[in-house]
Design an enzyme around this catalytic site. Structure first.
Site, PDB file in Angstrom:
ATOM      1  N   GLU A 158      25.923  22.405  63.315  1.00  0.00           N
ATOM      2  CA  GLU A 158      27.373  22.242  63.231  1.00  0.00           C
ATOM      3  C   GLU A 158      27.803  20.783  63.260  1.00  0.00           C
ATOM      4  O   GLU A 158      28.756  20.396  62.587  1.00  0.00           O
ATOM      5  CB  GLU A 158      28.041  22.999  64.386  1.00  0.00           C
ATOM      6  N   HIS A 179      37.294  26.260  68.746  1.00  0.00           N
ATOM      7  CA  HIS A 179      35.964  26.729  68.362  1.00  0.00           C
ATOM      8  C   HIS A 179      34.960  25.951  69.193  1.00  0.00           C
ATOM      9  O   HIS A 179      35.132  24.756  69.424  1.00  0.00           O
ATOM     10  CB  HIS A 179      35.688  26.454  66.876  1.00  0.00           C
ATOM     11  N   ASN A 182      42.934  31.513  68.471  1.00  0.00           N
ATOM     12  CA  ASN A 182      42.458  31.333  69.845  1.00  0.00           C
ATOM     13  C   ASN A 182      42.140  29.890  70.209  1.00  0.00           C
ATOM     14  O   ASN A 182      41.269  29.614  71.026  1.00  0.00           O
ATOM     15  CB  ASN A 182      41.295  32.289  70.148  1.00  0.00           C
ATOM     16  N   TYR A 186      31.474  29.168  58.756  1.00  0.00           N
ATOM     17  CA  TYR A 186      31.448  30.440  59.473  1.00  0.00           C
ATOM     18  C   TYR A 186      30.563  31.485  58.785  1.00  0.00           C
ATOM     19  O   TYR A 186      30.761  32.695  58.985  1.00  0.00           O
ATOM     20  CB  TYR A 186      32.864  30.989  59.639  1.00  0.00           C
ATOM     21  N   LYS A 228      41.709  24.410  66.760  1.00  0.00           N
ATOM     22  CA  LYS A 228      42.085  25.202  65.587  1.00  0.00           C
ATOM     23  C   LYS A 228      43.545  24.946  65.172  1.00  0.00           C
ATOM     24  O   LYS A 228      44.323  24.370  65.937  1.00  0.00           O
ATOM     25  CB  LYS A 228      41.842  26.685  65.888  1.00  0.00           C
TER      26      LYS A 228
HETATM   27  P1  ADP Z   1      33.712  32.319  69.516  1.00  0.00           P
HETATM   28  O1  ADP Z   1      34.737  31.512  68.754  1.00  0.00           O
HETATM   29  O2  ADP Z   1      34.165  32.594  70.920  1.00  0.00           O
HETATM   30  O3  ADP Z   1      32.317  31.732  69.457  1.00  0.00           O
HETATM   31  P2  ADP Z   1      32.794  34.332  67.623  1.00  0.00           P
HETATM   32  O4  ADP Z   1      31.737  33.350  67.209  1.00  0.00           O
HETATM   33  O5  ADP Z   1      32.357  35.712  67.986  1.00  0.00           O
HETATM   34  O6  ADP Z   1      33.667  33.774  68.834  1.00  0.00           O
HETATM   35  O7  ADP Z   1      33.851  34.502  66.447  1.00  0.00           O
HETATM   36  C1  ADP Z   1      34.326  33.386  65.715  1.00  0.00           C
HETATM   37  C2  ADP Z   1      35.828  33.483  65.593  1.00  0.00           C
HETATM   38  O8  ADP Z   1      36.150  34.637  64.808  1.00  0.00           O
HETATM   39  C3  ADP Z   1      36.578  33.693  66.907  1.00  0.00           C
HETATM   40  O9  ADP Z   1      36.860  32.501  67.591  1.00  0.00           O
HETATM   41  C4  ADP Z   1      37.842  34.375  66.446  1.00  0.00           C
HETATM   42  O10 ADP Z   1      38.788  33.431  65.954  1.00  0.00           O
HETATM   43  C5  ADP Z   1      37.340  35.230  65.304  1.00  0.00           C
HETATM   44  N1  ADP Z   1      37.033  36.589  65.799  1.00  0.00           N
HETATM   45  C6  ADP Z   1      35.967  36.993  66.491  1.00  0.00           C
HETATM   46  N2  ADP Z   1      36.005  38.300  66.798  1.00  0.00           N
HETATM   47  C7  ADP Z   1      37.168  38.751  66.268  1.00  0.00           C
HETATM   48  C8  ADP Z   1      37.814  40.008  66.227  1.00  0.00           C
HETATM   49  N3  ADP Z   1      37.265  41.106  66.786  1.00  0.00           N
HETATM   50  N4  ADP Z   1      39.001  40.094  65.585  1.00  0.00           N
HETATM   51  C9  ADP Z   1      39.568  39.012  65.014  1.00  0.00           C
HETATM   52  N5  ADP Z   1      38.999  37.766  65.019  1.00  0.00           N
HETATM   53  C10 ADP Z   1      37.831  37.645  65.640  1.00  0.00           C
HETATM   54 MG    MG Z   2      30.959  31.600  67.846  1.00  0.00          MG
END
Ligand code: ADP
Ligand code: MG
Length: 143
Positions: A128, A117, A114, A51, A11
């Site tokens: 994807e 992805h 974070n 997304y 990211k």
């Molecule tokens: P992952 O990336 O671990 O698969 P998700 O698919 O649940 O997680 O969510 C996609 C992305 O959306 C996350 O990587 C994060 O950047 C963002 N995200 C998810 N949950 C939250 C949250 N509660 N608050 C802010 N950003 C979030």
């Molecule tokens: Mg995800």
């Protein structure tokens, strides 16, 4: 033994912090081969489409702004159980909850920024890999 392919994105936060090499090292040290890669700055439209599964989440707008804020590094990883292995080495979505030694625990700052992805099976409404790569851009090769 299941050889799988999975999509990974480094990211904008991690690209900006010069962490591409360190994150690639994690993949390679865990027997995940990089078989396709490109750097790209996502448009808002691409981020929204990619997304789409999170469209109705409260964090959607922030997620789209962040993911289109700077270049990302996109790769296809191949290896045994690549989908779950990549999730394992990424760590939990919230870096504060991520296990020690995972990419997010070591390199990420917040749940928004974070670092990586990874494909999770819940998000399989779109393929994807095919979203970012044509067949000709993916190389399956032996060690
Ligand atoms: P992952 O990336 O671990 O698969 P998700 O698919 O649940 O997680 O969510 C996609 C992305 O959306 C996350 O990587 C994060 O950047 C963002 N995200 C998810 N949950 C939250 C949250 N509660 N608050 C802010 N950003 C979030
Ligand atoms: Mg995800």
């Amino acid at each position: 033994m299941t050889v799988e392919q999975t999509l990974s994105i480094i990211k904008p936060d991690a690209v900006a912090k010069n962490l591409i090499g360190k994150i690639y090292e994690r993949f390679e040290n865990n027997d995940l081969k990089i078989i396709a890669a490109k750097m790209k700055k996502l448009t808002r439209f691409e981020a929204e489409e990619f997304y789409a599964v999170h469209k109705y989440q409260p964090f959607f707008a922030d997620l789209i702004s962040f993911m289109s804020s700077g270049p990302v590094m996109i790769q296809v990883l191949e290896g045994e159980n690549a989908i779950s292995k990549n999730r394992e080495i990424m760590g939990s979505t919230n870096p504060k909850e991520a296990a020690l030694g995972t990419i997010r625990a070591d390199f990420a700052e917040s749940i928004d920024a974070n670092a990586v992805h990874g494909f999770d099976t819940l998000a399989n409404a779109v393929n994807e890999i095919m979203y970012f790569f044509s067949k000709e851009e993916i190389y399956s090769y032996q060690k």
